[in-house]
Scaffold this active site. Structure first.
Site, PDB file in Angstrom:
ATOM      1  CE  LYS A  11      30.203  41.401  33.104  1.00 15.53           C
ATOM      2  NZ  LYS A  11      31.035  42.191  34.059  1.00 15.53           N
TER       3      LYS A  11
ATOM      4  NE  ARG B 260      26.945  43.194  30.153  1.00 20.40           N
ATOM      5  CZ  ARG B 260      27.502  43.472  31.321  1.00 20.40           C
ATOM      6  NH1 ARG B 260      28.196  44.588  31.468  1.00 20.40           N
ATOM      7  NH2 ARG B 260      27.396  42.640  32.332  1.00 20.40           N
TER       8      ARG B 260
ATOM      9  CB  CYS C  40      36.933  50.433  38.623  1.00 16.66           C
ATOM     10  SG  CYS C  40      37.188  50.049  40.367  1.00 16.66           S
TER      11      CYS C  40
ATOM     12  CB  CYS D  60      31.332  49.049  43.141  1.00 16.73           C
ATOM     13  SG  CYS D  60      31.535  47.367  42.544  1.00 16.73           S
TER      14      CYS D  60
ATOM     15  NE  ARG E  61      27.485  49.816  33.036  1.00 17.54           N
ATOM     16  CZ  ARG E  61      28.012  48.645  33.399  1.00 17.54           C
ATOM     17  NH1 ARG E  61      27.933  47.601  32.591  1.00 17.54           N
ATOM     18  NH2 ARG E  61      28.623  48.530  34.560  1.00 17.54           N
TER      19      ARG E  61
ATOM     20  CB  CYS F  85      35.666  47.617  36.200  1.00 16.48           C
ATOM     21  SG  CYS F  85      34.537  46.347  36.779  1.00 16.48           S
TER      22      CYS F  85
ATOM     23  CB  CYS G  68      37.097  43.953  43.588  1.00 14.35           C
ATOM     24  SG  CYS G  68      36.162  43.637  42.085  1.00 14.35           S
TER      25      CYS G  68
ATOM     26  CE  LYS H 299      32.257  43.635  29.813  1.00  8.38           C
ATOM     27  NZ  LYS H 299      33.129  44.078  30.920  1.00  8.38           N
TER      28      LYS H 299
HETATM   29  C1  SRM Z   1      31.503  51.418  35.226  1.00  3.27           C
HETATM   30  C2  SRM Z   1      32.563  50.339  34.954  1.00  3.27           C
HETATM   31  C3  SRM Z   1      33.953  50.734  35.460  1.00  3.27           C
HETATM   32  C4  SRM Z   1      34.326  52.173  35.188  1.00  3.27           C
HETATM   33  O1  SRM Z   1      34.885  52.756  36.116  1.00  3.27           O
HETATM   34  O2  SRM Z   1      34.071  52.658  34.092  1.00  3.27           O
HETATM   35  C5  SRM Z   1      32.223  49.008  35.571  1.00  3.27           C
HETATM   36  C6  SRM Z   1      31.595  48.894  36.761  1.00  3.27           C
HETATM   37  C7  SRM Z   1      31.174  47.716  37.315  1.00  3.27           C
HETATM   38  N1  SRM Z   1      31.444  46.483  36.829  1.00  3.27           N
HETATM   39 FE1  SRM Z   1      32.728  46.070  35.383  1.00  3.27          FE
HETATM   40  N2  SRM Z   1      32.646  47.968  34.824  1.00  3.27           N
HETATM   41  C8  SRM Z   1      33.103  48.469  33.668  1.00  3.27           C
HETATM   42  C9  SRM Z   1      33.890  47.820  32.749  1.00  3.27           C
HETATM   43  C10 SRM Z   1      34.423  46.567  32.934  1.00  3.27           C
HETATM   44  C11 SRM Z   1      35.532  46.023  32.217  1.00  3.27           C
HETATM   45  C12 SRM Z   1      36.352  46.757  31.150  1.00  3.27           C
HETATM   46  C13 SRM Z   1      35.836  46.467  29.758  1.00  3.27           C
HETATM   47  O3  SRM Z   1      34.697  45.994  29.618  1.00  3.27           O
HETATM   48  O4  SRM Z   1      36.613  46.724  28.833  1.00  3.27           O
HETATM   49  C14 SRM Z   1      35.771  44.768  32.740  1.00  3.27           C
HETATM   50  C15 SRM Z   1      36.939  43.823  32.370  1.00  3.27           C
HETATM   51  C16 SRM Z   1      36.737  43.140  31.076  1.00  3.27           C
HETATM   52  C17 SRM Z   1      35.938  41.875  31.283  1.00  3.27           C
HETATM   53  O5  SRM Z   1      34.721  41.950  31.249  1.00  3.27           O
HETATM   54  O6  SRM Z   1      36.573  40.825  31.548  1.00  3.27           O
HETATM   55  C18 SRM Z   1      34.763  44.569  33.752  1.00  3.27           C
HETATM   56  C19 SRM Z   1      34.652  43.435  34.521  1.00  3.27           C
HETATM   57  C20 SRM Z   1      33.666  43.243  35.457  1.00  3.27           C
HETATM   58  C21 SRM Z   1      33.441  42.001  36.156  1.00  3.27           C
HETATM   59  C22 SRM Z   1      34.257  40.704  35.989  1.00  3.27           C
HETATM   60  C23 SRM Z   1      33.749  39.890  34.852  1.00  3.27           C
HETATM   61  C24 SRM Z   1      34.434  38.559  34.805  1.00  3.27           C
HETATM   62  O7  SRM Z   1      34.484  37.974  33.730  1.00  3.27           O
HETATM   63  O8  SRM Z   1      34.903  38.110  35.861  1.00  3.27           O
HETATM   64  C25 SRM Z   1      32.354  42.218  37.013  1.00  3.27           C
HETATM   65  C26 SRM Z   1      31.736  41.242  38.004  1.00  3.27           C
HETATM   66  C27 SRM Z   1      30.857  40.205  37.318  1.00  3.27           C
HETATM   67  O9  SRM Z   1      30.501  40.391  36.140  1.00  3.27           O
HETATM   68  O10 SRM Z   1      30.511  39.238  38.011  1.00  3.27           O
HETATM   69  C28 SRM Z   1      31.956  43.574  36.805  1.00  3.27           C
HETATM   70  C29 SRM Z   1      30.901  44.219  37.474  1.00  3.27           C
HETATM   71  C30 SRM Z   1      30.737  45.577  37.562  1.00  3.27           C
HETATM   72  C31 SRM Z   1      29.734  46.262  38.462  1.00  3.27           C
HETATM   73  C32 SRM Z   1      28.422  46.335  37.722  1.00  3.27           C
HETATM   74  C33 SRM Z   1      29.600  45.656  39.863  1.00  3.27           C
HETATM   75  C34 SRM Z   1      28.461  44.673  40.053  1.00  3.27           C
HETATM   76  O11 SRM Z   1      28.372  43.683  39.258  1.00  3.27           O
HETATM   77  O12 SRM Z   1      27.672  44.875  40.991  1.00  3.27           O
HETATM   78  C35 SRM Z   1      30.381  47.652  38.599  1.00  3.27           C
HETATM   79  C36 SRM Z   1      29.441  48.814  38.894  1.00  3.27           C
HETATM   80  C37 SRM Z   1      30.155  49.801  39.805  1.00  3.27           C
HETATM   81  C38 SRM Z   1      29.430  51.069  39.948  1.00  3.27           C
HETATM   82  O13 SRM Z   1      29.048  51.415  41.109  1.00  3.27           O
HETATM   83  O14 SRM Z   1      29.208  51.775  38.950  1.00  3.27           O
HETATM   84  N3  SRM Z   1      32.750  44.173  35.858  1.00  3.27           N
HETATM   85  N4  SRM Z   1      33.956  45.680  33.860  1.00  3.27           N
HETATM   86  C39 SRM Z   1      32.690  49.914  33.492  1.00  3.27           C
HETATM   87  C40 SRM Z   1      31.387  49.991  32.750  1.00  3.27           C
HETATM   88  C41 SRM Z   1      31.534  49.527  31.343  1.00  3.27           C
HETATM   89  C42 SRM Z   1      30.291  49.705  30.542  1.00  3.27           C
HETATM   90  O15 SRM Z   1      29.932  50.859  30.266  1.00  3.27           O
HETATM   91  O16 SRM Z   1      29.645  48.698  30.206  1.00  3.27           O
HETATM   92  S1  SF4 Z   2      36.598  46.491  39.555  1.00  2.29           S
HETATM   93 FE1  SF4 Z   2      35.482  45.642  41.214  1.00  2.29          FE
HETATM   94  S2  SF4 Z   2      35.291  47.395  42.542  1.00  2.29           S
HETATM   95 FE2  SF4 Z   2      35.837  48.220  40.636  1.00  2.29          FE
HETATM   96  S3  SF4 Z   2      33.913  48.675  39.729  1.00  2.29           S
HETATM   97 FE3  SF4 Z   2      34.505  46.683  38.996  1.00  2.29          FE
HETATM   98  S4  SF4 Z   2      33.500  45.352  40.346  1.00  2.29           S
HETATM   99 FE4  SF4 Z   2      33.477  47.284  41.345  1.00  2.29          FE
END
Ligand code: SRM
Ligand code: SF4
Ligand SMILES: Cc1cc2nc3c(=O)[nH]c(=O)nc-3n(C[C@H](O)[C@H](O)[C@H](O)COP(=O)(O)OP(=O)(O)OC[C@H]3O[C@@H](n4cnc5c(N)ncnc54)[C@H](O)[C@@H]3O)c2cc1C
Ligand SMILES: Cc1cc2nc3c(=O)[nH]c(=O)nc-3n(C[C@H](O)[C@H](O)[C@H](O)COP(=O)(O)O)c2cc1C
Lengths: 563, 590
Positions: free
Chosen positions: A205, A141, A424, A430, A72, A473, A469, A207
């Protein structure tokens, strides 16, 4: 100390994010890195994944999973130059899977990079003056800020503030330089320190986003920390500060829930950094380091109470927050197509379905953007809706851009539903995905488009978001139609989110498959077409019509209820 | 072992002779001999002087890779003793070349390996004979038994080389060299008979020289053989190269339940192939013969098609076949080629019988065709499992041979095996290899070099060492084309590394970077470590490709000994030779 989570131990022993990464990279017998290093690598912007489509097959072949890495690259406010674009595009084709992925946080992702290509890739990203450091991990982030606004000057100021803040909160460790850029080792890690974070960084994390009303493209209420620009006669006078937003939850785990940020008050532009640092250090010192599912700022605030939190912030920042200003948001979708700002500069917002820039038959958005980057003189801006803005185009350069857009078939007819959709990444990369997301939503929308057409709702914008899931995201819990993966081909359906992102949605149907989704939505859309009030949004309608009860606070999101 | 000599009635030299003779024996032979001598004493009449122990009348030297020659040589010694005279049996590896000068009578049993190369244990002696240091040998009389396989370009090359060289050094041939093909039993028995008569005639106290029928003139036939194979049920057939691999390598599991086949890690399994239907079809088409036409093959009558698919070699060309075919059809072009080694070698590689028939057609009869063709030989596959870990099973690692551009050509055995499904049966028998064995000492470190399918026996080694709880360090060097698709048994090696059984795991993938990278490069890279292990008593194993890999690795080992040990080239060579003599450098290459 004793019951700290495993990740806390790993961070503590990592010598400011070094871990055993160097040794892991040198190990030629596996495409993976050491287990502990998979936690450390995140802080460097690198996730270990494997091609889940191949898992079973390779196990039978007695081969390890097809380990690949996701990288990233963060860019505050999603801004990059044409030169940087070309550099990233080149990497996508040399080391990654031939696509560029625009994320929901205005960043870029590469998928499918193998271990031995990590160094060259990271090296090239840094040569392009971009970084992957802190793109993931328990740190601040990518800082979001609006890519377009009718008020260019305000956009500039928020973007600048985002960049300054990102810089201020960026880790100081020399590990990144040392491991990826062949920088020489510091004599001892005592030589360096993390003034803001400390040796174990944050519990989770963190944000931050800036928003400029009436556009809420960044979903500011879903962020740990938000700054909402307050503009009086075209001047930026300061920001409303919001805190405690977040999406992540776990299916059926009541103590985990999405949460919308609370508004703390108003501050002036120069108070942004001290206040942000105060929020970060408060979370650093009071966030839960024993249970990662309970470690985000939103839980810290709910544990200690908002008053305590506000007091703590003001004490640490030495700033008195003024009463918040009234703000109104009207939409979250990007203004697609051409838009002129008050200075007469033009900006084209290109719809990129689910953020995946690729060449697919006629539609060659990856090559097209390359061609545009070769001639474009302005900059590019990624949007929180996974789209790309070709920004700062002079009136006479527009024709040239238009020509390339059509030459590469970059503009596909899309309904407002599709234009307002997010998915997502999900499968196959993922590691947490329970179901398809990015690869499936487009087909589902084909079917829903028909439903809408049948009810004459063709040009109704409805915010629909899918995730593989419950981590959220694509911020599905602030969508009017939220679909969250439960298992292969099976989703939970959430309804009633606010169009402006200020009301969470609620679980409506569980474990529905493709047909189940259509069957569940068909009557609701028909009813919506029949009984909606003038410009009543779908999310508001299902609540008013009693299909789902409005959600007042996060924990209700998973409780099915009608009224 | 030292004998208690104090109260011995024997003269010292007699004792030495006895010790020397016995030293070349297997335990079984020693036991047999003691019984034999005791029997002689008991049966002795007061009048007749007991036939006491006698000086060996000849030295039997064998150079043997897979044990056939060794067995023949040891058999010869046992029979000599039975006939009342002694011969000293030695592996060429244990024989100090300097002793040649004193030798009077030498019986040589020597096989050919690689591409006409000496077996490992003969290399040093061969080098010595070829060098200037080799003395004139006017007083030496010798005879050569050459073991070989006429499907190879250089049939019995090493036997011929030794013969020619000894003659050149002035030694006299006692009997004309005998060359054995794959079924060596009859000619070898005949040669043993000749040698025994010569030996008897040389014995000082004229023993009973009457030629008695040899009881076990040749090694006892194993329970199962080419003629009576065991029909093993296939339990599993799994491709273990990734989807993008250019290679198709199979992991096969065969059941030996009920066979009573006892094997050790390092042994191989011989598989009796069936020719691929496409190959048989191509030949029948090229000849235009009727597939149902009856022919006589190995004493039974069957259809041409049946004989071709089950009884004759179609996929490997051999000089004898080409010769027979050329003569029968009066094909001058072919005869010319047979006299040009380079052309011949090039033609043999990559062509098969159908190609010859298509290129040099004449109306050949069905029976003539069968008679000119060679018998279909069994193919060996290293056993990739340990009997302790998988009782009553053998696992094989088989690279499926497919080549040829215009018309695809299929390897007989590998494709036969690859086509089997669970429940099908394959005809097999044990092809034991006493020259490729784990150290007896469970604490001894081992270095295993095995790129490609050469890694197979090490899977057996490690399973065995794990099952036995052997404490010795284990180092595996593996190589192939691509890391992500050709890393055979990757997850197993990683598991062993994690558990600590595998101390070191080094890999070389040739096509993952601009310039080729092979196991010998890794070996060189870690030369200091290799040398340290060797000085810690490590055993070193090389398995796999004989053409390029094994020689490259051998050169590299000499380099390492030289650079790390600060030795001269000759000293370094000697260092490696010494490893061989101590059986700490073992090879199973093909
Ligand atoms: C690429 C992206 C989704 C997308 O389709 O664009 C993404 C992709 C992933 N997110 Fe996310 N998240 C992305 C925005 C978000 C958002 C939206 C936001 O930030 O506005 C959220 C919800 C807001 C939040 O953080 O609460 C989000 C909440 C999560 C979570 C749940 C965090 C939590 O508090 O429970 C995880 C899992 C974790 O962190 O344990 C996660 C984890 C992941 C991971 C890295 C999976 C992992 O931990 O192994 C995913 C990688 C998938 C892949 O193959 O690329 N991602 N993730 C976004 C990248 C953002 C960036 O450039 O930094
Ligand atoms: S929402 Fe769940 S499945 Fe989708 S990218 Fe985030 S961690 Fe992966
Ligand atoms: C002691 C020992 C152990 C062995 N262990 C193994 C093992 O563990 N695994 C294993 O896979 N093999 C092993 N082999 C090799 C195996 O015995 C066979 O030789 C191999 O499988 C080929 O047999 P086949 O019947 O399939 O092919 P064949 O019918 O013998 O056909 C081989 C013919 O194809 C030609 N050919 C092969 N490749 C090419 C090419 N690329 N281009 C042109 N011509 C080509 C050759 O010249 C040869 O004439 C071992 C051999 C020995 C002696
Ligand atoms: C890998 C390999 C290569 C061989 N190369 C030759 C060869 O080039 N010429 C030949 O006549 N025989 C060759 N043979 C056949 C052997 O000489 C034959 O099997 C002999 O019986 C082995 O005797 P040993 O067990 O005493 O070594 C080869 C056998 C093997 C396994």
């Amino acid at each position: 100390m004793t019951d700290f989570s495993e990740v806390e131990r790993i961070k503590a022993e990592s010598r400011l994010l070094r871990g055993t990464l160097a040794a892991s990279l040198a190990d030629a017998a596996t495409g993976a890195i050491a287990e502990d290093d998979t936690q450390i690598s995140k802080f460097h912007g690198i996730y270990q994944q494997d091609d889940r489509d191949l898992r079973a097959e390779r196990r039978r072949q007695k081969l390890e999973p097809a380990y690949r890495f996701m990288i990233r690259a963060r860019m505050p406010a999603g801004i990059c130059t044409p030169a940087q674009w070309l550099a990233l595009d080149a990497l996508a084709n040399t080391y990654a899977n031939g696509t560029l992925r625009v994320t929901t946080r205005q960043a870029f992702q590469f998928h499918g990079v193998i271990k031995r290509d990590l160094k060259p890739t990271i090296g090239a990203i840094n040569e392009a003056l971009l970084s992957t450091l802190a793109a993931c991990g328990d740190v601040n982030r990518n800082v979001m800020a609006p890519p377009v606004s009718a008020l260019a000057s305000i956009r500039e100021q928020t973007a600048a503030a985002a960049a300054a803040l990102a810089d201020h909160l960026s880790p100081r460790t020399g590990a990144y330089h040392e491991i990826w850029l062949g920088g020489d080792k510091l004599a001892s890690s005592e030589a360096e320190s993390e003034p803001v974070y400390g040796a174990t960084y944050l519990p989770r994390k963190f944000k931050i986003a800036f928003a400029i009303p009436p556009l809420n493209d960044v979903d500011v209420h879903a962020q740990d920390l938000g700054f909402i620009a307050i503009v009086e006669d075209r001047e930026l006078i300061g920001y409303n500060v919001t805190a405690g937003g977040g999406m992540g939850m776990s299916h059926g785990l009541a103590e985990t829930y999405p949460r919308l940020a609370d508004t703390l008050g108003f501050i002036t532009p120069e108070q942004v950094i001290p206040v942000a640092e105060a929020v970060v250090t408060t979370q650093r010192d009071h966030g839960d380091r024993t249970e990662r599912k309970h470690a985000r700022l939103k839980y810290t605030i709910d544990e200690h109470g908002l008053d305590w939190f506000l007091a703590e912030i003001q004490r640490r920042a030495g700033v008195e927050l003024a009463p918040a200003h009234e703000v109104a948001f009207s939409q979250r979708g990007d203004p697609h197509g051409w838009l002129e700002d008050e200075r007469g500069a033009w900006h084209y917002t290109l719809f990129v379905e689910n953020g995946r820039l690729a060449d697919r038959g006629e539609a060659r958005q990856l090559s097209g953007m390359r061609a545009i980057a070769q001639v474009h003189e302005g900059e590019f801006r990624l949007t929180a809706n996974q789209n790309v803005v070709i920004a700062g185009v002079s009136a006479d350069a527009r024709a040239g851009i238009d020509a390339l857009l059509s030459e590469y078939g970059m503009i596909r007819p899309a309904t407002p539903l599709r234009l307002n959709s997010l998915a997502c990444v999900g499968l196959p990369t993922c590691g947490l995905a329970l179901a398809e997301s990015e690869r499936y939503l487009p087909e589902l929308i084909d079917r829903l488009d028909k439903l809408l057409a049948d009810s004459g709702l063709d040009d109704e914008p409805i915010v629909i978001r899918m995730t593989g899931c419950p981590n959220g995201c694509a911020r599905p819990y602030v969508a009017e139609i939220g679909l969250v993966g439960k298992a292969e081909g099976s989703y939970n359906l959430f309804l009633g989110g606010g169009f402006d992102g200020r009301r969470l949605n609620r679980l409506y149907a569980e474990n529905v498959d493709d047909q189940g989704i259509v069957d569940a939505l068909a009557p609701l859309l028909a009813d919506y077409a029949a009984r909606r009030e003038a410009d009543e949004r779908f999310g508001d309608f299902v609540v008013r019509a009693g299909h789902v009860a409005a959600v007042a606070e996060g924990p209700q999101v998973q409780q099915r209820q009608q009224n | 072992m030292s004998l208690a000599l104090e109260q011995s009635p024997l003269q010292t030299e007699e004792q030495q002779a006895l010790a020397q003779l016995a030293s070349a024996w297997t335990d079984q032979q020693r036991l047999w001999a003691s019984g034999f001598l005791a029997g002689m004493a008991a049966a002795a009449q007061p009048a007749a002087t007991p036939r006491a122990f006698v000086q060996p009348v000849a030295t039997v030297l064998y150079g043997s890779q897979t044990g056939n020659g060794q067995a023949i040589a040891e058999q010869l010694a046992a029979e000599a003793a039975e006939r009342g005279f002694g011969v000293a049996v030695k592996s060429m590896a244990d024989y100090a070349p300097a002793r040649l000068k004193q030798e009077k009578v030498l019986f040589l049993v020597i096989s050919t390996h690689g591409e006409g190369d000496p077996p490992d244990d003969a290399e040093e002696l061969w080098e010595f004979l070829g060098s200037e240091r080799a003395p004139r040998l006017p007083d030496l009389r010798y005879a050569v038994l050459a073991l070989g396989d006429s499907s190879y370009a250089n049939f019995c090359q090493t036997g011929r080389d030794f013969d020619r060289r000894l003659a050149a050094l002035g030694a006299t041939e006692l009997r004309p060299r005998i060359e054995c093909d794959v079924d060596y039993r009859k000619p070898a028995g005949e040669w043993q008979r000749q040698m025994l008569d010569i030996g008897a005639s040389l014995a000082p106290t004229a023993p009973d020289a009457s030629p008695r029928p040899l009881l076990r003139a040749v090694p006892a036939a194993p329970r199962y053989s080419r003629e009576q194979p065991f029909a093993a049920e296939l339990l599993a057939n799994q491709k273990i190269t990734g989807r993008d691999s250019t290679k198709d390598v199979r992991h096969l599991e065969l059941s030996l339940t009920g066979a009573g086949i006892e094997y050790q890690p390092g042994d191989s399994i011989a598989v009796v192939p069936r020719n691929p239907p496409a190959t048989v079809g191509a030949l029948i088409e090229a000849t235009g013969l009727d597939p149902e036409r009856e022919v006589e093959v190995d004493g039974e009558r069957r259809s041409l098609a049946g004989a071709l698919s089950e009884a004759r070699e179609l996929t490997r060309l051999s000089p004898p076949f080409l010769r027979a075919y050329a003569d029968l059809g009066g094909i001058a072009k072919l005869s010319e080629m047979l006299d040009d080694p380079e052309m011949l070698r090039r033609y043999l590689e990559g062509h098969e019988v159908a190609d010859v028939v298509a290129a040099y057609p004449f109306s050949i009869g069905a029976q003539d065709l069968i008679d000119t063709l060679r018998p279909l030989a069994a193919r060996s596959y290293s056993i990739a499992s340990s009997p302790l870990a998988h009782p009553d099973e053998v696992h094989l690692t088989v690279a499926v041979v497919r080549h040829g551009t215009q018309r695809p050509r299929f390897g007989a055995a590998s494709n036969h095996l690859a086509a089997l499904k669970a429940g099908d049966r394959a005809d097999v028998y044990l092809d034991s290899n006493p020259r490729f064995r784990l150290p007896d000492d469970p604490a001894a470190p081992i270095i295993m070099i095995g790129p490609g399918t050469g890694v197979a026996p090490y899977r057996a080694f490690l399973q065995q060492r794990e099952a036995e709880g052997a404490t010795g360090r284990n180092w595996l060097l593996f190589g192939d084309r691509h890391f992500d698709r050709d890393f055979l048994y990757q997850i197993e090696w990683l598991r062993y590394r994690k558990s600590g059984l595998l101390t070191r795991l080094d890999v070389a993938f040739s096509r993952d970077q601009a310039d080729k990278l092979y196991v010998q490069h890794r070996l060189r890279e870690h030369g200091a470590e290799v040398y340290r292990w060797l000085n810690d008593g490590a055993y070193l194993y090389v398995c796999g490709d004989a053409k390029a890999m094994a020689p490259d690795v051998h050169r590299t080992l000499i380099d390492i000994a030289a650079s790390e040990g600060g030795l001269s080239q000759d000293q370094a060579k000697e260092f490696i030779q010494e490893l061989r003599r101590e059986r700490r450098y073992q090879r199973d290459v093909y």
